[in-house]
Design a protein around this motif. Structure first.
Motif, mmCIF file in Angstrom:
data_model
loop_
_atom_site.group_PDB
_atom_site.id
_atom_site.type_symbol
_atom_site.label_atom_id
_atom_site.label_comp_id
_atom_site.label_asym_id
_atom_site.label_seq_id
_atom_site.Cartn_x
_atom_site.Cartn_y
_atom_site.Cartn_z
ATOM 1 N N ASN A 142 -7.223 -2.943 7.486
ATOM 2 C CA ASN A 142 -7.104 -1.517 7.231
ATOM 3 C C ASN A 142 -5.909 -0.921 7.959
ATOM 4 O OD1 ASN A 142 -9.374 -1.537 5.599
ATOM 5 N ND2 ASN A 142 -10.774 -0.973 7.258
ATOM 6 N N ALA A 143 -5.680 -1.370 9.188
ATOM 7 C CA ALA A 143 -4.535 -0.868 9.955
ATOM 8 C C ALA A 143 -3.226 -1.277 9.290
ATOM 9 C CB ALA A 143 -4.590 -1.380 11.389
ATOM 10 N N MET A 144 -3.161 -2.509 8.800
ATOM 11 C CA MET A 144 -1.962 -2.987 8.111
ATOM 12 C C MET A 144 -1.731 -2.191 6.828
ATOM 13 S SD MET A 144 0.553 -5.127 8.256
ATOM 14 C CE MET A 144 0.003 -6.409 9.403
ATOM 15 N N ARG A 145 -2.793 -1.921 6.109
ATOM 16 C CA ARG A 145 -2.662 -1.153 4.871
ATOM 17 C C ARG A 145 -2.128 0.241 5.147
ATOM 18 N NH1 ARG A 145 -5.891 2.464 2.985
ATOM 19 N NH2 ARG A 145 -7.582 1.835 4.367
ATOM 20 N N ARG A 146 -2.666 0.890 6.194
ATOM 21 C CA ARG A 146 -2.191 2.235 6.533
ATOM 22 C C ARG A 146 -0.742 2.203 7.005
ATOM 23 N NH1 ARG A 146 -7.515 2.560 8.701
ATOM 24 N NH2 ARG A 146 -6.720 1.997 10.754
ATOM 25 N N ALA A 147 -0.380 1.173 7.784
ATOM 26 C CA ALA A 147 0.992 1.080 8.295
ATOM 27 C C ALA A 147 1.987 0.904 7.159
ATOM 28 C CB ALA A 147 1.104 -0.080 9.281
ATOM 29 N N ASN A 148 1.575 0.239 6.089
ATOM 30 C CA ASN A 148 2.460 0.004 4.949
ATOM 31 C C ASN A 148 2.325 1.075 3.871
ATOM 32 O OD1 ASN A 148 3.456 -2.390 6.058
ATOM 33 N ND2 ASN A 148 1.791 -3.608 5.183
ATOM 34 N N ASN A 149 1.512 2.106 4.169
ATOM 35 C CA ASN A 149 1.289 3.184 3.187
ATOM 36 C C ASN A 149 0.841 2.633 1.834
ATOM 37 O OD1 ASN A 149 1.988 5.375 4.886
ATOM 38 N ND2 ASN A 149 4.159 4.962 4.557
ATOM 39 N N ALA A 150 0.041 1.595 1.878
ATOM 40 C CA ALA A 150 -0.455 0.992 0.642
ATOM 41 C C ALA A 150 -1.469 1.918 -0.015
ATOM 42 C CB ALA A 150 -1.090 -0.361 0.939
ATOM 43 N N TYR A 151 -1.321 2.111 -1.310
ATOM 44 C CA TYR A 151 -2.240 2.998 -2.038
ATOM 45 C C TYR A 151 -3.572 2.303 -2.274
ATOM 46 C CZ TYR A 151 -4.364 5.694 -5.784
ATOM 47 O OH TYR A 151 -5.247 6.431 -6.549
#
Length: 321
Positions: A142-151
């Motif tokens: 989840n942290a990686m997804r938020r850091a990459n602004n993944a939709y």
């Protein structure tokens, strides 16, 4: 134009986001029925335990005034009590679970009173017990997804969600805004034209309608007397409303009922609708509800202080000098 604003991302001038996280996730605690889930449970079991007793069709005491503009979203409308709105929302789908949202707040002085600013309604999710390592890995993803602004899409096909904003004295909160979003099931998408026709059949002639890339947007705006806002009105470019459940609300005493809808087109066929978001609020009524609540809480706090002073005069120990 004086406004009160609620947001979900950043603090704004007169009102904004309070601290704290979102409301409890479905299945995290015992539901209204008093059942406490333990171990793994299906989404259906979570919904049944959390929803409690829901009466469908709902019995609604708060009716729309005669002659007033149509302002409900699948039956939920400004002015309803918290319990009425929660019941109507859960009658929309047996998988919808209501949880108070404690992070989206109007910035008003409550003098320590606990008022409910609104609730979310989302599809229940299966409860799965996880090991410590699995929890850590999920947090890292989840942290990686938020850091990459993944939709990440908020819904799956066939799902629905709500955000309902409320205001009032503790236990007396009433709806001041409602937003609903629905993703159509795969293979059952209606045409964009048919969704637009259904919206106009319900809400009447739009104040504005436009194509915004992949979205077809419509809005209905009324002044506080209930007159439809037209292009010649000074309110035509005001009283705007974003229909997404994630969007903040801006309330003005100059605005009456505002309804907004976004029809999102399918990426495979732009003539088909992928989803529909609709929101409704009454700016003047919502603004008044916030001001009246704040004033009532201030009076109650003044009365408390006066009572404590009186009790102190009558029974307090004399100071030693």
């Amino acid at each position: 134009m004086k406004r009160l604003i609620m947001c979900s991302a950043m603090a704004l001038t007169l009102a904004g986001c309070g601290g704290g996280g979102d409301g409890a996730e479905a299945g995290d605690e015992a539901g209204a029925a008093g059942r406490t889930l333990s171990g793994n449970a299906s989404a259906e079991e979570v919904a049944e335990a959390t929803r409690g007793n829901v009466s469908c069709p709902p019995r609604i005491a708060t009716q729309r005034p005669a002659g007033a503009p149509v302002d409900d979203v699948v039956g939920v409308r400004p002015g309803m009590s918290w319990d009425e709105a929660a019941n109507v929302v859960q009658c929309d789908n047996p998988m919808l679970v209501v949880t108070e949202n404690s992070s989206r707040k109007y910035r008003i002085e409550t003098h320590g009173a606990k008022i409910r600013h609104g609730f979310d309604a989302k599809f229940a999710e299966a409860r799965v017990e996880k090991t410590g390592q699995e929890i850590v890995r999920e947090m890292q993803r989840n942290a990686m997804r938020r850091a990459n602004n993944a939709y990440e899409a908020p819904l799956q096909p066939g799902q629905t969600r709500y955000y309902v904003g409320t205001m009032g004295l503790p236990g007396q909160e009433r709806v001041i805004s409602v937003a609903r979003e629905e993703y159509y099931p795969e293979g059952q998408s209606p045409t964009v034209a048919s969704v637009e026709q259904a919206l106009i059949a319900k809400y009447g002639t739009p104040t504005s309608q436009a194509d915004n890339g992949p979205r077809r947007s419509l809005s209905w705006k009324y002044d506080p007397t209930g007159r439809l806002v037209t292009e010649t009105s000074p309110l035509y470019h005001s009283c705007s409303l974003n229909p997404s459940p994630d969007s903040g609300t801006s309330l003005s005493p100059d605005c009456g009922v505002t309804v907004a809808a976004d029809i999102r087109r399918s990426t495979d066929n732009p003539g088909l609708a992928h989803s529909l978001a609709v929101a409704s609020q009454n700016g003047a009524a919502g603004y008044a509800a916030i001001e009246n609540t704040e004033q009532a809480l201030a009076r109650a706090d003044q009365e408390r202080q006066a009572s404590e002073l009186q009790q102190a005069d009558q029974g307090a120990a004399r100071p030693k000098l």
